[in-house]
Design a protein around this motif. Structure first.
Motif, short mmCIF file in Angstrom:
data_model
loop_
_atom_site.label_atom_id
_atom_site.label_comp_id
_atom_site.label_asym_id
_atom_site.label_seq_id
_atom_site.Cartn_x
_atom_site.Cartn_y
_atom_site.Cartn_z
N UNK A 20 12.83 -3.95 2.72
CA UNK A 20 13.43 -4.10 4.04
C UNK A 20 12.33 -4.53 4.99
N UNK A 21 12.71 -4.95 6.18
CA UNK A 21 11.73 -5.40 7.15
C UNK A 21 12.21 -5.16 8.56
N UNK A 22 11.27 -5.24 9.49
CA UNK A 22 11.62 -5.11 10.90
C UNK A 22 10.54 -5.76 11.73
N UNK A 23 10.87 -6.07 12.97
CA UNK A 23 9.90 -6.57 13.94
C UNK A 23 9.47 -5.37 14.77
N UNK A 24 8.17 -5.17 14.93
CA UNK A 24 7.64 -4.09 15.74
C UNK A 24 7.22 -4.63 17.10
N UNK A 25 7.69 -4.02 18.16
CA UNK A 25 7.22 -4.35 19.50
C UNK A 25 6.39 -3.18 19.99
N UNK A 59 21.03 -7.38 13.55
CA UNK A 59 21.70 -8.14 12.50
C UNK A 59 21.40 -7.49 11.17
N UNK A 60 20.89 -8.26 10.22
CA UNK A 60 20.53 -7.72 8.92
C UNK A 60 19.14 -7.09 8.93
N UNK A 61 18.45 -7.14 10.06
CA UNK A 61 17.11 -6.57 10.18
C UNK A 61 17.07 -5.49 11.24
N UNK A 62 15.86 -5.17 11.67
CA UNK A 62 15.66 -4.11 12.65
C UNK A 62 14.62 -4.54 13.68
N UNK A 63 14.71 -3.97 14.88
CA UNK A 63 13.73 -4.13 15.93
C UNK A 63 13.28 -2.72 16.31
N UNK A 64 11.98 -2.46 16.23
CA UNK A 64 11.44 -1.14 16.54
C UNK A 64 10.59 -1.21 17.81
N UNK A 65 10.89 -0.32 18.77
CA UNK A 65 10.06 -0.14 19.95
C UNK A 65 9.22 1.09 19.68
N UNK A 66 7.91 0.92 19.59
CA UNK A 66 7.04 2.03 19.20
C UNK A 66 5.77 2.02 20.04
N UNK A 67 4.99 3.10 19.94
CA UNK A 67 3.76 3.15 20.73
C UNK A 67 2.82 2.01 20.36
N UNK A 68 2.03 1.56 21.34
CA UNK A 68 1.07 0.51 21.02
C UNK A 68 -0.08 1.13 20.25
N UNK A 93 -1.57 -12.23 13.26
CA UNK A 93 -0.37 -11.42 13.47
C UNK A 93 -0.46 -10.18 12.59
N UNK A 94 -0.35 -8.99 13.19
CA UNK A 94 -0.42 -7.77 12.38
C UNK A 94 0.82 -7.59 11.52
N UNK A 95 0.58 -7.19 10.28
CA UNK A 95 1.66 -6.91 9.32
C UNK A 95 1.35 -5.56 8.69
N UNK A 96 2.31 -4.65 8.77
CA UNK A 96 2.14 -3.35 8.12
C UNK A 96 3.00 -3.33 6.86
N UNK A 97 2.37 -2.99 5.74
CA UNK A 97 3.08 -2.79 4.50
C UNK A 97 3.29 -1.30 4.35
N UNK A 98 4.53 -0.90 4.10
CA UNK A 98 4.91 0.50 4.10
C UNK A 98 5.55 0.87 2.77
N UNK A 99 5.09 1.98 2.21
CA UNK A 99 5.72 2.56 1.03
C UNK A 99 6.33 3.89 1.44
N UNK A 100 7.59 4.08 1.10
CA UNK A 100 8.27 5.33 1.44
C UNK A 100 8.25 6.21 0.19
N UNK A 101 7.44 7.27 0.20
CA UNK A 101 7.30 8.10 -1.01
C UNK A 101 8.59 8.82 -1.38
#
Length: 134
Positions: free
Chosen positions: A5-10, A47-56, A109-117
């Motif tokens: 899955x993926x999302x855009x982080x703001x 839509x089929x993705x996500x937008x996350x508003x998170x701390x800088x 452009x920062x990209x975070x790769x995330x593994x959900x244990x």
């Protein structure tokens, strides 16, 4: 890389204003909230993705970032590092329970790769869903 899955982080300097804009002005539906109740991070359906508003991140750079869920962050670290990709933060288990690694694309452009244990509340792979017989 197999992206689950993926999302855009703001990374907003004013999260309250960003939350109001995306929730109240644009009318995006909330997928989930996290963090402190007085100033939560919010993940919106996009839509089929996500937008996350998170701390800088504290680096003063308020640019978008990509959030990509993968099956094995450490394996991706080895593969990407061998390919010469700049790793800004190596894989580590974060206090919120996710294994994360930060890289950058050629433009920075920062990209975070995330593994959900296993056992984490966010853990799910919709492709492995098997409906129960009725």
């Amino acid at each position: 890389m197999e992206v689950l899955s993926g999302r855009v982080l703001l990374r907003s300097a004013d999260r309250a204003a960003s939350r109001r804009f995306y929730r109240d002005v644009l009318g995006l539906a909330v997928s989930r909230e996290f963090g402190p109740a007085e100033d939560p991070g919010v993940v919106f359906f996009l839509g089929a993705g996500f937008l996350e508003i998170s701390p800088h991140g504290g680096g003063g750079r308020e640019s978008p970032a990509l959030w990509l869920q993968v099956r094995d962050v450490r394996a991706e670290h080895d593969r990407l590092a061998a390919a010469g990709v700049r790793v800004s933060h190596p894989p580590r288990l974060e206090p919120w329970g996710l294994v994360e690694m930060w890289i950058e694309d050629p433009d920075g452009l920062p990209i975070v790769l995330v593994e959900i244990p296993e056992g984490h509340p966010l853990r799910r792979d919709p492709r492995s869903f098997t409906p129960h017989p009725t």
